[in-house]
Write a protein that holds these residues in place. Structure first.
Motif, PDB file in Angstrom:
ATOM      1  N   LYS A  43       0.821  -1.212   0.000  1.00  0.00           N
ATOM      2  CA  LYS A  43       0.000   0.000   0.000  1.00  0.00           C
ATOM      3  C   LYS A  43       0.855   1.262   0.000  1.00  0.00           C
ATOM      4  O   LYS A  43       0.522   2.241  -0.682  1.00  0.00           O
ATOM      5  CB  LYS A  43      -0.967  -0.015   1.172  1.00  0.00           C
ATOM      6  N   VAL A  44       1.934   1.256   0.737  1.00  0.00           N
ATOM      7  CA  VAL A  44       2.833   2.421   0.755  1.00  0.00           C
ATOM      8  C   VAL A  44       3.447   2.609  -0.633  1.00  0.00           C
ATOM      9  O   VAL A  44       3.515   3.733  -1.147  1.00  0.00           O
ATOM     10  CB  VAL A  44       3.929   2.270   1.836  1.00  0.00           C
ATOM     11  N   SER A  45       3.866   1.532  -1.252  1.00  0.00           N
ATOM     12  CA  SER A  45       4.440   1.599  -2.589  1.00  0.00           C
ATOM     13  C   SER A  45       3.417   2.139  -3.594  1.00  0.00           C
ATOM     14  O   SER A  45       3.743   2.985  -4.440  1.00  0.00           O
ATOM     15  CB  SER A  45       4.934   0.222  -3.018  1.00  0.00           C
ATOM     16  N   ALA A  46       2.190   1.661  -3.500  1.00  0.00           N
ATOM     17  CA  ALA A  46       1.136   2.131  -4.400  1.00  0.00           C
ATOM     18  C   ALA A  46       0.855   3.618  -4.184  1.00  0.00           C
ATOM     19  O   ALA A  46       0.659   4.368  -5.148  1.00  0.00           O
ATOM     20  CB  ALA A  46      -0.140   1.318  -4.190  1.00  0.00           C
ATOM     21  N   ALA A  47       0.855   4.047  -2.922  1.00  0.00           N
ATOM     22  CA  ALA A  47       0.620   5.460  -2.619  1.00  0.00           C
ATOM     23  C   ALA A  47       1.737   6.330  -3.181  1.00  0.00           C
ATOM     24  O   ALA A  47       1.475   7.406  -3.743  1.00  0.00           O
ATOM     25  CB  ALA A  47       0.483   5.660  -1.112  1.00  0.00           C
ATOM     26  N   LYS A  48       2.972   5.872  -3.049  1.00  0.00           N
ATOM     27  CA  LYS A  48       4.104   6.631  -3.595  1.00  0.00           C
ATOM     28  C   LYS A  48       4.008   6.729  -5.113  1.00  0.00           C
ATOM     29  O   LYS A  48       4.256   7.800  -5.693  1.00  0.00           O
ATOM     30  CB  LYS A  48       5.433   5.994  -3.179  1.00  0.00           C
ATOM     31  N   SER A  49       3.648   5.656  -5.770  1.00  0.00           N
ATOM     32  CA  SER A  49       3.505   5.652  -7.226  1.00  0.00           C
ATOM     33  C   SER A  49       2.376   6.586  -7.660  1.00  0.00           C
ATOM     34  O   SER A  49       2.509   7.322  -8.640  1.00  0.00           O
ATOM     35  CB  SER A  49       3.211   4.241  -7.735  1.00  0.00           C
ATOM     36  N   PHE A  50       1.276   6.553  -6.929  1.00  0.00           N
ATOM     37  CA  PHE A  50       0.142   7.425  -7.220  1.00  0.00           C
ATOM     38  C   PHE A  50       0.559   8.891  -7.123  1.00  0.00           C
ATOM     39  O   PHE A  50       0.259   9.687  -8.019  1.00  0.00           O
ATOM     40  CB  PHE A  50      -1.009   7.131  -6.254  1.00  0.00           C
ATOM     41  N   LEU A  55       1.954  14.121  -9.524  1.00  0.00           N
ATOM     42  CA  LEU A  55       2.894  15.237  -9.665  1.00  0.00           C
ATOM     43  C   LEU A  55       3.235  15.470 -11.132  1.00  0.00           C
ATOM     44  O   LEU A  55       3.382  16.613 -11.570  1.00  0.00           O
ATOM     45  CB  LEU A  55       4.163  14.988  -8.848  1.00  0.00           C
ATOM     46  N   GLY A  56       3.335  14.409 -11.890  1.00  0.00           N
ATOM     47  CA  GLY A  56       3.606  14.521 -13.317  1.00  0.00           C
ATOM     48  C   GLY A  56       2.453  15.151 -14.083  1.00  0.00           C
ATOM     49  O   GLY A  56       2.650  15.832 -15.088  1.00  0.00           O
ATOM     50  N   GLU A  57       1.246  14.956 -13.597  1.00  0.00           N
ATOM     51  CA  GLU A  57       0.064  15.499 -14.258  1.00  0.00           C
ATOM     52  C   GLU A  57      -0.145  16.990 -13.959  1.00  0.00           C
ATOM     53  O   GLU A  57      -0.959  17.634 -14.619  1.00  0.00           O
ATOM     54  CB  GLU A  57      -1.178  14.725 -13.824  1.00  0.00           C
ATOM     55  N   LEU A  58       0.556  17.526 -12.994  1.00  0.00           N
ATOM     56  CA  LEU A  58       0.364  18.927 -12.614  1.00  0.00           C
ATOM     57  C   LEU A  58       0.665  19.894 -13.757  1.00  0.00           C
ATOM     58  O   LEU A  58       0.105  20.988 -13.808  1.00  0.00           O
ATOM     59  CB  LEU A  58       1.245  19.285 -11.412  1.00  0.00           C
ATOM     60  N   LYS A  59       1.521  19.502 -14.669  1.00  0.00           N
ATOM     61  CA  LYS A  59       1.922  20.378 -15.770  1.00  0.00           C
ATOM     62  C   LYS A  59       0.742  20.793 -16.636  1.00  0.00           C
ATOM     63  O   LYS A  59       0.776  21.825 -17.286  1.00  0.00           O
ATOM     64  CB  LYS A  59       2.988  19.695 -16.618  1.00  0.00           C
TER      65      LYS A  59
END
Length: 114
Positions: A43-50, A55-59
């Protein structure tokens, strides 16, 4: 991930009672702890990936929207980091408990062999 962290208390309960666990009881308690840590780790790994993806979509957003979203994502990233730190502590505690149990078993076998 935060919800999954609450499961650590249930998994650790046999160890917190202060009774030295042995044999099957120790094996089962350790297995429960390891199972919980794998769930939390996923779950932590999935949250980090999310968060990384978002952050990439912020552009694509306007400057004003980017700022607001960046602040929200930073807050979430802090929560995920705290969960990750708690997970690492839980893993460390579980490993130490496993080492102590194995050591007690070895000492008992050596004592019996003498």
């Amino acid at each position: 991930a935060e919800e999954a962290l609450s499961q650590t208390a249930d998994a650790e309960e046999p160890f917190i009672k202060g009774i030295e666990l042995e044999g099957t009881e120790a094996t089962e308690a350790l297995a429960a702890c390891k199972s919980v840590w794998r769930v939390i780790e996923t779950k932590v790994s999935a949250a980090k990936s999310f968060l990384k993806a978002k952050l990439g979509e912020l552009k694509r957003l306007s400057a004003e929207s980017q700022e607001a979203a960046r602040g929200e994502l930073a807050d979430l990233a802090t929560r995920v980091e705290i969960a990750s730190q708690k997970l690492n502590e839980f893993k460390k505690d579980t490993s130490e408990r496993e080492t102590a149990i194995v050591l007690r078993e070895v000492i008992a076998k050596v004592t019996t062999a003498e």
